[in-house]
Structure formats: structure tokens, C-alpha cells
Write a protein that holds these residues in place. Structure first.
Motif, PDB file in Angstrom:
ATOM      1  N   PRO A  20      26.948  43.846  29.234  1.00 25.36           N
ATOM      2  CA  PRO A  20      28.256  43.414  28.730  1.00 25.36           C
ATOM      3  C   PRO A  20      28.850  42.218  29.453  1.00 25.36           C
ATOM      4  O   PRO A  20      29.989  41.835  29.180  1.00 25.36           O
ATOM      5  CB  PRO A  20      29.115  44.652  28.989  1.00 25.36           C
ATOM      6  CG  PRO A  20      28.574  45.194  30.283  1.00 25.36           C
ATOM      7  CD  PRO A  20      27.079  44.905  30.260  1.00 25.36           C
ATOM      8  N   TYR A  39      45.750  52.018  24.830  1.00 24.18           N
ATOM      9  CA  TYR A  39      45.568  50.943  25.801  1.00 24.18           C
ATOM     10  C   TYR A  39      44.334  51.194  26.658  1.00 24.18           C
ATOM     11  O   TYR A  39      43.547  50.282  26.915  1.00 24.18           O
ATOM     12  CB  TYR A  39      46.811  50.825  26.681  1.00 24.18           C
ATOM     13  CG  TYR A  39      46.751  49.673  27.663  1.00 24.18           C
ATOM     14  CD1 TYR A  39      46.903  48.368  27.225  1.00 24.18           C
ATOM     15  CD2 TYR A  39      46.522  49.899  29.032  1.00 24.18           C
ATOM     16  CE1 TYR A  39      46.842  47.311  28.111  1.00 24.18           C
ATOM     17  CE2 TYR A  39      46.459  48.845  29.920  1.00 24.18           C
ATOM     18  CZ  TYR A  39      46.623  47.556  29.461  1.00 24.18           C
ATOM     19  OH  TYR A  39      46.552  46.510  30.339  1.00 24.18           O
ATOM     20  N   THR A  91      48.881  42.678  20.419  1.00 27.92           N
ATOM     21  CA  THR A  91      47.616  43.374  20.592  1.00 27.92           C
ATOM     22  C   THR A  91      47.377  44.318  19.430  1.00 27.92           C
ATOM     23  O   THR A  91      48.301  44.730  18.727  1.00 27.92           O
ATOM     24  CB  THR A  91      47.606  44.198  21.884  1.00 27.92           C
ATOM     25  OG1 THR A  91      48.664  45.166  21.816  1.00 27.92           O
ATOM     26  CG2 THR A  91      47.806  43.320  23.099  1.00 27.92           C
ATOM     27  N   TRP A  93      31.680  34.790  37.054  1.00 28.43           N
ATOM     28  CA  TRP A  93      31.648  35.475  35.767  1.00 28.43           C
ATOM     29  C   TRP A  93      30.305  35.174  35.109  1.00 28.43           C
ATOM     30  O   TRP A  93      29.997  34.031  34.764  1.00 28.43           O
ATOM     31  CB  TRP A  93      32.782  35.015  34.861  1.00 28.43           C
ATOM     32  CG  TRP A  93      32.557  35.296  33.397  1.00 28.43           C
ATOM     33  CD1 TRP A  93      32.490  34.385  32.390  1.00 28.43           C
ATOM     34  CD2 TRP A  93      32.372  36.591  32.769  1.00 28.43           C
ATOM     35  NE1 TRP A  93      32.271  35.007  31.191  1.00 28.43           N
ATOM     36  CE2 TRP A  93      32.197  36.363  31.386  1.00 28.43           C
ATOM     37  CE3 TRP A  93      32.328  37.894  33.267  1.00 28.43           C
ATOM     38  CZ2 TRP A  93      31.978  37.395  30.485  1.00 28.43           C
ATOM     39  CZ3 TRP A  93      32.117  38.928  32.364  1.00 28.43           C
ATOM     40  CH2 TRP A  93      31.952  38.683  30.996  1.00 28.43           C
ATOM     41  N   LEU A 143      41.226  50.465  24.637  1.00 27.42           N
ATOM     42  CA  LEU A 143      41.016  49.029  24.479  1.00 27.42           C
ATOM     43  C   LEU A 143      40.413  48.421  25.740  1.00 27.42           C
ATOM     44  O   LEU A 143      39.455  47.650  25.672  1.00 27.42           O
ATOM     45  CB  LEU A 143      42.344  48.345  24.152  1.00 27.42           C
ATOM     46  CG  LEU A 143      42.291  46.818  24.005  1.00 27.42           C
ATOM     47  CD1 LEU A 143      41.428  46.425  22.812  1.00 27.42           C
ATOM     48  CD2 LEU A 143      43.689  46.249  23.867  1.00 27.42           C
ATOM     49  N   ARG A 144      40.960  48.771  26.882  1.00 28.68           N
ATOM     50  CA  ARG A 144      40.443  48.216  28.135  1.00 28.68           C
ATOM     51  C   ARG A 144      39.033  48.705  28.426  1.00 28.68           C
ATOM     52  O   ARG A 144      38.190  47.965  28.934  1.00 28.68           O
ATOM     53  CB  ARG A 144      41.383  48.555  29.292  1.00 28.68           C
ATOM     54  CG  ARG A 144      42.758  47.923  29.205  1.00 28.68           C
ATOM     55  CD  ARG A 144      42.684  46.401  29.206  1.00 28.68           C
ATOM     56  NE  ARG A 144      42.078  45.880  30.404  1.00 28.68           N
ATOM     57  CZ  ARG A 144      42.765  45.517  31.493  1.00 28.68           C
ATOM     58  NH1 ARG A 144      44.085  45.631  31.504  1.00 28.68           N
ATOM     59  NH2 ARG A 144      42.149  45.047  32.546  1.00 28.68           N
ATOM     60  N   THR A 145      38.749  49.971  28.106  1.00 30.07           N
ATOM     61  CA  THR A 145      37.402  50.514  28.330  1.00 30.07           C
ATOM     62  C   THR A 145      36.379  49.790  27.466  1.00 30.07           C
ATOM     63  O   THR A 145      35.252  49.521  27.898  1.00 30.07           O
ATOM     64  CB  THR A 145      37.377  52.018  28.040  1.00 30.07           C
ATOM     65  OG1 THR A 145      38.292  52.681  28.916  1.00 30.07           O
ATOM     66  CG2 THR A 145      35.980  52.594  28.242  1.00 30.07           C
ATOM     67  N   SER A 146      36.759  49.452  26.245  1.00 25.78           N
ATOM     68  CA  SER A 146      35.824  48.754  25.352  1.00 25.78           C
ATOM     69  C   SER A 146      35.482  47.359  25.865  1.00 25.78           C
ATOM     70  O   SER A 146      34.469  46.786  25.479  1.00 25.78           O
ATOM     71  CB  SER A 146      36.437  48.647  23.951  1.00 25.78           C
ATOM     72  OG  SER A 146      37.551  47.758  23.947  1.00 25.78           O
ATOM     73  N   ALA A 147      36.333  46.815  26.733  1.00 20.32           N
ATOM     74  CA  ALA A 147      36.092  45.481  27.276  1.00 20.32           C
ATOM     75  C   ALA A 147      35.504  45.527  28.680  1.00 20.32           C
ATOM     76  O   ALA A 147      35.488  44.523  29.383  1.00 20.32           O
ATOM     77  CB  ALA A 147      37.403  44.692  27.303  1.00 20.32           C
ATOM     78  N   ALA A 148      35.016  46.698  29.102  1.00 19.77           N
ATOM     79  CA  ALA A 148      34.518  46.854  30.464  1.00 19.77           C
ATOM     80  C   ALA A 148      33.295  45.969  30.718  1.00 19.77           C
ATOM     81  O   ALA A 148      32.498  45.702  29.815  1.00 19.77           O
ATOM     82  CB  ALA A 148      34.155  48.311  30.725  1.00 19.77           C
ATOM     83  N   VAL A 149      33.164  45.485  31.943  1.00 20.03           N
ATOM     84  CA  VAL A 149      32.012  44.696  32.373  1.00 20.03           C
ATOM     85  C   VAL A 149      31.448  45.307  33.647  1.00 20.03           C
ATOM     86  O   VAL A 149      32.083  46.138  34.300  1.00 20.03           O
ATOM     87  CB  VAL A 149      32.398  43.223  32.636  1.00 20.03           C
ATOM     88  CG1 VAL A 149      32.858  42.554  31.362  1.00 20.03           C
ATOM     89  CG2 VAL A 149      33.462  43.122  33.714  1.00 20.03           C
ATOM     90  N   SER A 185      28.237  35.631  31.965  1.00 14.86           N
ATOM     91  CA  SER A 185      28.472  35.963  30.562  1.00 14.86           C
ATOM     92  C   SER A 185      27.280  36.706  29.967  1.00 14.86           C
ATOM     93  O   SER A 185      26.144  36.565  30.436  1.00 14.86           O
ATOM     94  CB  SER A 185      28.752  34.692  29.765  1.00 14.86           C
ATOM     95  OG  SER A 185      27.643  33.811  29.817  1.00 14.86           O
TER      96      SER A 185
END
Length: 259
Positions: free
Chosen positions: A109, A20, A3, A94, A23-29, A96
Motif C-alpha cells: 500500500p 472516521y 469528506t 514516502w 476511512l483512516r484504516t482504509s488509507a493505512a500504509v 509510493s
């Protein structure tokens, strides 16, 4: 797993808690729920709302720290005033970022939507429905085949996939943009996309009365190879002591034509 925590940092297998989390926050949906409810005739409850032209299933966004099941039950109470257990998930979809048309300023997002089974409601439970003073303007119970005309295309695909999952009784189905990742036979055949007869006859258990002549029988017929299904009308004509059967094909479902 290799990573990269922040720009300029070399790849590695160890990350600080802060990196970490970033990183996870930037990928939030986004996350949301909806509830599939039917009446005793198999019709689906849809809501007319004051903020869009298409109808919706009951449901909405999941609040911060809220579980999907709790969110679904809360939305039922807020939108139609009914307290009901919501503990069976029919589908997880999901959605997209590029699959739906949204204003660019919304910065959509992507979203994970859970469709829960609200069950089959009888007239007494339906009579408990109370609409809020705003947002929900009316509710209807509609035929599954009408959903593509009333809901947005993604919402209709999701609702029909969830309804097929309920009928199939094989557990929660995983969707991508409303389409099953692993389509079952009901999905491949597009079951529920064709309108059923508008008339309904009462069901009488037990043998038919002695003087009653059977003239027509309806039913779903599945071929042994599960690659084709037909809803047919079998007209039974009694002539000279024998029965002649005429099958009228009502759906003409062909395999591989998804809804």
C-alpha cells in the motif's frame, strides 16, 4: 474539509468515530526504519542478508504501537547485537505503491521509512557487533559511491540522501521515493556518487616538518555560487623558489544530475 465516510453517504464535514476510523484504516500504509552508521573513514555499514540478493542498512518494520526511534534501536540490537542511542532522524521517505517491484499478492500500500543517524563508530564499537544465527550473514563498511552497486536502487537513493542530509546538518530531509522534495546543493551536485581515492594518509595536526616537501593536497572545493563543486588534487611543484599548481579534476560534477 469535505469528506465522505462510507460509500453512498453524502459528503459532509462531520463523521462518526466508526466511519472516521474506517476511512483512516482504509488509507493505512506500512512503516519502517533504517539506521545509517559510518566508520571513521566515512564508509557506510551495510548488511548481507539471507533472503535477498542486495544489501540493506540495519532496520526493519515498525511493530504495532511502536515508535520509529524505538523500532530503530530494537532492530540494531536484534540484527547486530549493539545497544546504541537512536534519536536523530536524517530522512523520512514516502515510498509510493507503484515505485517498487513487489509481487501482486503482497498488496503493497506504500510505506513511510525513517532513516536514523546511528553515528560514527570507532573500532571498539565496531568490535561489539554480534550477528544473529540467521538472517544477517555478514556486514561490511563500504564507500558511499558503492551503495548503488550493493543496495536496490530505492534503498541506495534513500541512503545517499540521508548521508547528504547528515553532512549538510540542516535537519531532517523529506523524500519521495528516495529523492528529496526540496533538493539541497549536495543533492543537486550528486555529491558522494563518485569513488574517493582508495588510499588514506594519516592526519598530522600542526605545522609540517621543516624538511618535508608537500607534493599533493586533496580537498572539497565549493564555488561561491554553490552551483558547482569539484574534488581536486593540487600538485604543488617547487621549482626555482616558486610554486606551480596543477589542478586535476577528479569528479567532474555537473549541476542538475541527481544520483
Amino acid at each position: 474539509m469535505t469528506t465522505t465516510s462510507v460509500p453512498g453517504e453524502l459528503p459532509g464535514t462531520r463523521m462518526s468515530d466508526k466511519a472516521y476510523g474506517a476511512l483512516r484504516t482504509s488509507a493505512a500504509v506500512w512503516a519502517g526504519t533504517s539506521v545509517l552508521i559510518t566508520n571513521r573513514h566515512g564508509q557506510v555499514l551495510v548488511q548481507h542478508v539471507d533472503y535477498r540478493d542486495t544489501c540493506l542498512l540495519p532496520g526493519g518494520a515498525i511493530d504495532k504501537g511502536e515508535s520509529p526511534a524505538h523500532s530503530a534501536a530494537r532492530e540494531l540490537m536484534e540484527e547486530i547485537g549493539v545497544t546504541a542511542p537512536v534519536d536523530q532522524c536524517l530522512a523520512v521517505d514516502w515510498v509510493s505503491p507503484g515505485s517498487v517491484s513487489v509481487p501482486s499478492g503482497m498488496r503493497f500500500p506504500g510505506e513511510i521509512l525513517h532513516v536514523f543517524d546511528g553515528g560514527t563508530w570507532d573500532d571498539d564499537r565496531i568490535g561489539e557487533i554480534r550477528l544473529p544465527p540467521s538472517e544477517i550473514t555478514a556486514i561490511d563498511f563500504v564507500e558511499p559511491a558503492q551503495l548503488p552497486d550493493l543496495l536496490s536502487p530505492p534503498d541506495a537513493r534513500r541512503a545517499l540522501s540521508a548521508l547528504r542530509a547528515r553532512i549538510n546538518s540542516a535537519g531532517t530531509t523529506l523524500l519521495e521515493n528516495g529523492q528529496p522534495i526540496a533538493p539541497g546543493v549536495l543533492d543537486r551536485l550528486g555529491v558522494l556518487r563518485t569513488a574517493r581515492p582508495s588510499y588514506r594518509h594519516p592526519w598530522h595536526p600542526g605545522p609540517a616538518p621543516h624538511n618535508l616537501t608537500v607534493t599533493q593536497v586533496w580537498g572539497w572545493l565549493f564555488a561561491p555560487d554553490v552551483m558547482q563543486a569539484e574534488c581536486v588534487s593540487l600538485r604543488l611543484v617547487f621549482q626555482a623558489g616558486h610554486v606551480t599548481t596543477y589542478a586535476e579534476h577528479r569528479l567532474g560534477i555537473a549541476a542538475g544530475r541527481p544520483t
